[in-house]
Scaffold this active site. Structure first.
Site, short mmCIF file in Angstrom:
data_model
loop_
_atom_site.label_atom_id
_atom_site.label_comp_id
_atom_site.label_asym_id
_atom_site.label_seq_id
_atom_site.Cartn_x
_atom_site.Cartn_y
_atom_site.Cartn_z
N ASP A 150 -33.57 12.07 23.13
CA ASP A 150 -32.52 11.18 22.61
C ASP A 150 -31.13 11.70 23.02
O ASP A 150 -30.23 10.92 23.34
CB ASP A 150 -32.61 11.08 21.09
CG ASP A 150 -33.96 10.58 20.62
OD1 ASP A 150 -34.56 9.75 21.32
OD2 ASP A 150 -34.42 11.03 19.56
N HIS A 179 -36.56 10.22 15.20
CA HIS A 179 -36.91 10.10 16.62
C HIS A 179 -37.65 8.79 16.89
O HIS A 179 -38.67 8.75 17.57
CB HIS A 179 -37.74 11.30 17.06
CG HIS A 179 -38.08 11.31 18.53
ND1 HIS A 179 -37.13 11.25 19.52
CD2 HIS A 179 -39.28 11.36 19.17
CE1 HIS A 179 -37.72 11.27 20.70
NE2 HIS A 179 -39.02 11.33 20.52
#
Length: 334
Positions: A150, A179
């Site tokens: 990310d 996530h």
């Protein structure tokens, strides 16, 4: 002497991740475990002229525990990959695999750093924690959910929007929360270097940028058209995070990273709970790494109004995902 183990080493993430770890000069021993083909992958990698000595293991004859014995760090990309139309949460079928591997780690390498890549990370990290607790070897300072992809995507996509894609390595954007999807919270207001105001203050541009960071995985799943999910970029991100943990533990170089961790691992977690306005047990947050893993959990810091709205959405979605992992009752078998 540093021993690293990859569980799920023959898969789409596992193979390139194993290659990158073979190239890491801190690693002297690399064990690869999978249900198929781990021996072949290990033999292939063993021909590369770097210090790490490689060996592959399969399930027969207690292969998982033989692979894990004496490990300093274990990286886990094992599990079923996403297909088009699936969310990361649909991958909760991976929880049983995670519980089985957690038990093997508890038996063979209870002091190892554990880096969980297997999705859904928001749930699988709690699965690992609960299994290790039952085995009496849980150390929350050594258990990490790997959210580095990310952060990598945020740097890449921000540089692209700014019009300087070649500057992606220069951009640092903290990404906190979880996530998957809406739980991924890129703190664009904290970007270094700063993102131009004409982008941050343009709601359409900003929303599109946030959405791309949150759902970048879908972009890859769609492009691969049923042939898998983000494997190469995830392998690079996983290897990057692994190196940071190793540098802090064995190389004398501490750093601050974001990772999905148990907030009770350090007193700083209480401050984070105040910042997010919720008593969540797990959150991806700024972590200072040290020789024993988590040295300090650091505050999220100042965020703007749009990020506060995104934070509320992330917190709302994270709670049930955490509970799902904590309450999971495994039927482990290798």
């Amino acid at each position: 002497m540093v021993k690293a183990v990859v569980c799920g080493a023959a898969g789409g993430i596992g193979q390139p991740l194993s290659l990158l770890l073979k190239l890491n000069p801190l690693i002297t021993e690399l064990s690869l475990y999978d249900v198929v083909n781990a021996v072949g992958v290990a033999t292939d990698l063993s021909h590369i002229a770097t210090p790490a000595q490689v060996e592959g293991f399969l399930p027969p004859d207690n292969g998982a525990e033989r692979a894990l014995k004496g490990a300093d760090i274990v990286v886990i990309p094992a599990g079923v990959p996403r297909k088009p139309g699936m969310t990361r949460d649909d991958l909760f079928i991976n929880a049983g695999i995670c519980a089985t591997l957690a038990q093997a780690i508890a038996n063979a390498a209870p002091k190892a750093f554990i880096l969980v890549i297997s999705n859904p990370v928001n749930s699988t990290v709690p699965v690992f924690a609960e299994t290790l607790k039952k085995a009496g070897v849980y150390d929350p300072k050594r258990l990490f959910g790997v959210t580095t992809l990310d952060i990598v995507r945020a740097s890449t996509f921000v540089a692209t929007v700014v019009g300087k894609p070649q500057d992606a390595p220069k951009y640092t954007i903290p990404v906190v929360g979880g996530h998957s999807g809406a739980t991924i919270l890129p703190l664009l207001s904290q970007s270094e270097p700063k993102i131009p105001a004409e982008i941050l203050n343009d709601k359409e541009k900003r929303d599109a940028l946030v959405n791309r960071i949150q759902f970048g995985g879908d972009e890859v799943v769609k492009a691969k058209d049923g042939a898998g999910s983000a494997t190469l970029s995830m392998a690079q991100a996983g290897a990057q995070f692994t190196d940071l943990v190793l540098q802090a533990a064995f190389g004398g170089k501490s750093s601050v990273v974001q990772s999905y961790v148990f907030l009770g691992a350090d007193a700083g977690g209480e401050k984070v709970k105040q910042e997010i306005g919720a008593d969540l047990h797990y959150f991806s947050v700024n972590v200072k790494l040290g020789p024993s893993g988590i040295e300090q959990i650091l505050p999220i810091g100042a965020i703007d109004e749009q990020e506060k709205t995104l934070l509320a959405a992330a917190v709302k979605e994270l709670g049930p995902s955490i509970d799902k992992g904590v309450s999971f009752k495994p039927q482990p078998k290798l």
